[in-house]
Scaffold this motif. Structure first.
Motif, PDB file in Angstrom:
ATOM      1  N   ASP A 195       0.813  -1.210   0.000  1.00 62.02           N
ATOM      2  CA  ASP A 195       0.000   0.000   0.000  1.00 62.02           C
ATOM      3  C   ASP A 195       0.859   1.278   0.000  1.00 62.02           C
ATOM      4  N   ARG A 196       2.129   1.140  -0.433  1.00 62.37           N
ATOM      5  CA  ARG A 196       3.076   2.272  -0.468  1.00 62.37           C
ATOM      6  C   ARG A 196       3.278   2.903   0.909  1.00 62.37           C
ATOM      7  N   SER A 197       3.096   2.102   1.957  1.00 63.66           N
ATOM      8  CA  SER A 197       3.168   2.627   3.327  1.00 63.66           C
ATOM      9  C   SER A 197       4.512   3.277   3.628  1.00 63.66           C
ATOM     10  N   PHE A 198       5.604   2.720   3.095  1.00 67.47           N
ATOM     11  CA  PHE A 198       6.938   3.218   3.457  1.00 67.47           C
ATOM     12  C   PHE A 198       7.207   4.633   2.973  1.00 67.47           C
ATOM     13  N   LEU A 199       6.382   5.143   2.084  1.00 67.51           N
ATOM     14  CA  LEU A 199       6.604   6.499   1.581  1.00 67.51           C
ATOM     15  C   LEU A 199       6.194   7.565   2.597  1.00 67.51           C
ATOM     16  N   GLN A 200       5.615   7.159   3.711  1.00 68.09           N
ATOM     17  CA  GLN A 200       5.291   8.097   4.797  1.00 68.09           C
ATOM     18  C   GLN A 200       6.520   8.418   5.641  1.00 68.09           C
ATOM     19  N   LEU A 201       7.547   7.576   5.560  1.00 69.07           N
ATOM     20  CA  LEU A 201       8.706   7.723   6.437  1.00 69.07           C
ATOM     21  C   LEU A 201       9.756   8.665   5.856  1.00 69.07           C
ATOM     22  N   GLU A 202      10.565   9.256   6.747  1.00 71.31           N
ATOM     23  CA  GLU A 202      11.697  10.094   6.343  1.00 71.31           C
ATOM     24  C   GLU A 202      12.909   9.667   7.163  1.00 71.31           C
ATOM     25  N   PRO A 203      13.558   8.571   6.767  1.00 72.95           N
ATOM     26  CA  PRO A 203      14.626   7.991   7.590  1.00 72.95           C
ATOM     27  C   PRO A 203      15.930   8.785   7.516  1.00 72.95           C
TER      28      PRO A 203
END
Length: 464
Positions: A178-186
């Protein structure tokens, strides 16, 4: 991204999911009141309830704790994208203007302003994030970790600092679904692998690769992107890029890999550092690669390089990731979560490396109709490494059946010498007719419910 400060109550739709439960445990550990719904009661939801998280298993708004619903402005509802669109509780909360966000947004809000190590990849991310966490634990560095599996060392998917400590360091598994990882800013991003998967979401492998490139570009300016050399994803100009591999010319690489008495030994090249005679507590060349990525992500946090030696040797893996269930009287039983053709091939090849010449029987439960449709040929090729295949019906998870898509698609592509499609309740009876010395259960559905019965059968038949 949402400001979490106004909320005192957290309600989870899908609380028993591996990623959801880690978040629920986080808020519970912070002293908030947490409750949730899940479709099925499991060992994990039992553990959540023991920790003080109220869970229920019927889709009925009447069983949600009443004070959660009364304190509307103080309640945050977090849901998994796997919740069906006709879910009664979800639609009630939506219609009555409760604040509802996806798990990915909640995780992004928790990590905002913190030093974040995020591990992404179509496979390998859970083990890699767990190795990162074990290195930090071994080094006595406080941190939070949100894992996509239950650590065998710590018996949980959520790790927090000791009670008297806090930390601005967070380790997260960055989920591509669900493209969830695009919410993160590591601050530090790891990409372990990029292959076609979740094509029901992405439509094509090219679209999926674009999403991973977008994730790489979310790495903070001045941060570090660590990628497996085979991903061919480059770091943006404002980020330090490092590659890793088990050989070749990668920045981070292994040399002189050997198997001795069932253990893997290797030397690690970390750019200009060399660590000799490392050993890792779980088998497989892929886990050497995972450990390389984990060392690359933590080496500037760890002062004493001896930490790496101790951490890798004492790492016991992740529940259902090449987990040794039985190893006695000439019989071996391994359980593995693999649900993608590449993962299955790596798991089976590792077993063959460890137990050369032993007859191997595998029980596989395909996960999702769409994945079976998209990768039937690949599944068949990987499962052909087995001497015997016991194939179960597809586990649907969030999906409705797709006409013409059954386990038979995989069955037709498999070249195992013996193969049979059976229902879950018949697996042990079929297994009892096999003379294989090594057994493996494979899949991401509810095949894990067979693990205890198979172990019990082995202990009863062959001894504890």
């Amino acid at each position: 991204m949402i400001d979490l400060s106004p909320y005192k109550y957290f309600y989870f739709l899908g609380v028993g999911g591996i990623g959801m439960s880690a978040l629920a445990r986080y808020f519970n550990s912070r002293g908030f009141e947490v409750a949730g719904y899940d479709r099925t009661q499991t060992e994990l939801t039992d553990e959540l309830e023991k920790e003080g998280i109220t869970c229920h298993f019927i889709d009925d708004i009447e069983v949600v704790p009443p004070h959660f619903l009364v304190n509307k402005s103080s309640l945050l509802v977090i849901y998994t994208p796997a919740i069906p669109k006709d879910h009664l509780e979800f639609n009630y909360l939506l219609a009555n203007d409760f604040k509802i966000i996806k798990r990915a947004e909640a995780l992004a809000s928790v990590t905002k302003g913190k030093q974040t190590i995020a591990v992404a990849g179509t496979h390998g991310k859970t083990s890699t994030a767990s190795i990162v966490s074990h290195i930090l634990k071994t080094a006595d560095i406080p941190f939070y970790a949100f894992l996509g599996g239950v650590s065998v060392n710590y018996k949980t998917n959520f790790i927090a600092p000791d009670a008297e400590k806090d930390s601005d360091l967070v380790v997260v598994e960055a989920d591509e679904f669900d493209r969830s990882f695009l919410q993160l800013e590591p601050d530090i991003s790891i990409i372990t692998a990029v292959e076609g998967d979740h094509l029901d979401i992405y439509g094509s492998e090219e679209n999926m690769r674009d999403a991973f490139t977008a994730f790489a570009n979310k790495t903070k300016s001045g941060g570090t992107l660590i990628t497996h050399q085979n991903t061919h994803i480059s770091a943006p100009d404002n980020v330090t890029g490092l590659t890793y591999n088990n050989s070749g010319n990668a920045d981070i690489r292994a040399e002189d890999i050997q198997i001795k008495d069932g253990k893997y030994f290797f030397n690690a090249i970390l750019e200009d550092d060399k660590l000799q005679d490392l050993t890792i507590g779980i088998p497989g060349v892929h886990n050497i690669e995972n450990s390389l990525a984990a060392m690359a992500a933590t080496r500037f946090l760890v002062d004493d390089k001896q930490v790496f030696y101790k951490a890798l040797e004492t790492f016991r893996g992740v529940h259902r990731r090449f987990e040794m269930i039985y190893n006695k009287n000439g019989l071996v039983y391994i359980d593995d979560y693999a649900h993608h053709p590449t993962e299955i091939r790596v798991t089976l090849q590792t077993i063959k490396d460890l137990y050369p010449g032993k007859k191997l029987v595998g029980i596989f439960q395909p996960h999702l109709f769409s994945r079976t449709r998209d990768f039937a040929k690949g599944f068949g090729e990987s499962l052909s490494l087995l001497d015997e295949l016991i194939l179960m019906p597809i586990y649907p998870a969030r999906e409705e059946p797709i006409p013409g898509v059954t386990s038979g698609l995989i069955f037709e592509q498999t070249q195992a010498a013996y193969k049979k499609i059976v229902n879950k309740e018949d697996v042990i009876n079929i297994l009892a007719m096999s003379d294989a010395q090594v057994i493996v259960t494979i899949g991401a559905g509810d095949i894990d419910r067979l693990v205890k019965p198979i172990k019990h059968w082995l202990e009863t038949t062959y001894g504890k």
